[in-house]
Design a protein around this motif. Sequence first.
Motif, PDB file in Angstrom:
ATOM      1  N   UNK A   1       0.841  -1.205   0.000  1.00 41.34           N
ATOM      2  CA  UNK A   1       0.000   0.000   0.000  1.00 41.34           C
ATOM      3  C   UNK A   1       0.871   1.250   0.000  1.00 41.34           C
ATOM      4  N   UNK A   2       1.903   1.274   0.834  1.00 46.95           N
ATOM      5  CA  UNK A   2       2.797   2.438   0.892  1.00 46.95           C
ATOM      6  C   UNK A   2       3.478   2.657  -0.457  1.00 46.95           C
ATOM      7  N   UNK A   3       3.883   1.583  -1.105  1.00 46.32           N
ATOM      8  CA  UNK A   3       4.514   1.719  -2.424  1.00 46.32           C
ATOM      9  C   UNK A   3       3.521   2.240  -3.461  1.00 46.32           C
ATOM     10  N   UNK A   4       2.289   1.755  -3.412  1.00 44.96           N
ATOM     11  CA  UNK A   4       1.255   2.280  -4.332  1.00 44.96           C
ATOM     12  C   UNK A   4       0.996   3.759  -4.065  1.00 44.96           C
ATOM     13  N   UNK A   5       0.858   4.109  -2.788  1.00 47.02           N
ATOM     14  CA  UNK A   5       0.557   5.494  -2.403  1.00 47.02           C
ATOM     15  C   UNK A   5       1.657   6.464  -2.808  1.00 47.02           C
ATOM     16  N   UNK A   6       2.895   5.964  -2.902  1.00 46.83           N
ATOM     17  CA  UNK A   6       4.036   6.834  -3.217  1.00 46.83           C
ATOM     18  C   UNK A   6       4.544   6.615  -4.634  1.00 46.83           C
ATOM     19  N   UNK A   7       3.725   5.966  -5.468  1.00 45.91           N
ATOM     20  CA  UNK A   7       4.099   5.708  -6.861  1.00 45.91           C
ATOM     21  C   UNK A   7       5.433   4.959  -6.949  1.00 45.91           C
ATOM     22  N   UNK A   8       5.581   3.947  -6.097  1.00 46.95           N
ATOM     23  CA  UNK A   8       6.754   3.064  -6.062  1.00 46.95           C
ATOM     24  C   UNK A   8       8.040   3.747  -5.565  1.00 46.95           C
ATOM     25  N   UNK A   9       7.907   4.911  -4.937  1.00 49.96           N
ATOM     26  CA  UNK A   9       9.073   5.616  -4.397  1.00 49.96           C
ATOM     27  C   UNK A   9       9.414   4.994  -3.040  1.00 49.96           C
ATOM     28  N   UNK A  10      10.513   4.239  -3.013  1.00 52.49           N
ATOM     29  CA  UNK A  10      10.859   3.481  -1.806  1.00 52.49           C
ATOM     30  C   UNK A  10      11.245   4.386  -0.641  1.00 52.49           C
ATOM     31  N   UNK A  11      11.913   5.491  -0.922  1.00 59.17           N
ATOM     32  CA  UNK A  11      12.289   6.413   0.150  1.00 59.17           C
ATOM     33  C   UNK A  11      11.039   6.998   0.805  1.00 59.17           C
ATOM     34  N   UNK A  12      10.095   7.434  -0.014  1.00 59.38           N
ATOM     35  CA  UNK A  12       8.850   8.005   0.502  1.00 59.38           C
ATOM     36  C   UNK A  12       8.013   6.926   1.202  1.00 59.38           C
ATOM     37  N   UNK A  13       8.016   5.719   0.667  1.00 57.74           N
ATOM     38  CA  UNK A  13       7.254   4.623   1.278  1.00 57.74           C
ATOM     39  C   UNK A  13       7.812   4.309   2.663  1.00 57.74           C
ATOM     40  N   UNK A  14       9.132   4.272   2.780  1.00 54.78           N
ATOM     41  CA  UNK A  14       9.750   4.018   4.088  1.00 54.78           C
ATOM     42  C   UNK A  14       9.355   5.105   5.074  1.00 54.78           C
ATOM     43  N   UNK A  15       9.383   6.348   4.619  1.00 50.49           N
ATOM     44  CA  UNK A  15       9.000   7.470   5.485  1.00 50.49           C
ATOM     45  C   UNK A  15       7.543   7.312   5.930  1.00 50.49           C
ATOM     46  N   UNK A  16       6.658   6.955   4.988  1.00 48.07           N
ATOM     47  CA  UNK A  16       5.240   6.774   5.307  1.00 48.07           C
ATOM     48  C   UNK A  16       5.038   5.647   6.323  1.00 48.07           C
ATOM     49  N   UNK A  17       5.866   4.605   6.229  1.00 42.32           N
ATOM     50  CA  UNK A  17       5.759   3.471   7.144  1.00 42.32           C
ATOM     51  C   UNK A  17       6.451   3.726   8.486  1.00 42.32           C
ATOM     52  N   UNK A  18       7.247   4.794   8.551  1.00 40.59           N
ATOM     53  CA  UNK A  18       7.947   5.112   9.794  1.00 40.59           C
ATOM     54  C   UNK A  18       9.167   4.232  10.030  1.00 40.59           C
ATOM     55  N   UNK A  19       9.764   3.749   8.926  1.00 35.08           N
ATOM     56  CA  UNK A  19      10.975   2.929   9.031  1.00 35.08           C
ATOM     57  C   UNK A  19      12.053   3.530   8.144  1.00 35.08           C
ATOM     58  N   UNK A  20      13.279   3.062   8.316  1.00 32.13           N
ATOM     59  CA  UNK A  20      14.367   3.565   7.488  1.00 32.13           C
ATOM     60  C   UNK A  20      14.291   2.926   6.106  1.00 32.13           C
TER      61      UNK A  20
END
Length: 51
Positions: A18-37
């Motif tokens: 879901x985080x990857x979909x929400x961030x258009x596959x941007x892993x840095x942004x997805x990690x930030x959204x998930x609260x992990x590095x």
Amino acid sequence: EQSLEEHLAQVERAAIEKALRDTNQNKTAAARELGITFRALRYKLEKLGIE
């Protein structure tokens, strides 16, 4: 019936996908959204076989 480990992996996979979909596959942004590095996300992607 699935084990706790299998259930947690399933929940983790759903949240990461879901985080990857929400961030258009941007892993840095997805990690930030998930609260992990970013490094932790990379590890989880490999562990869960997500790419």
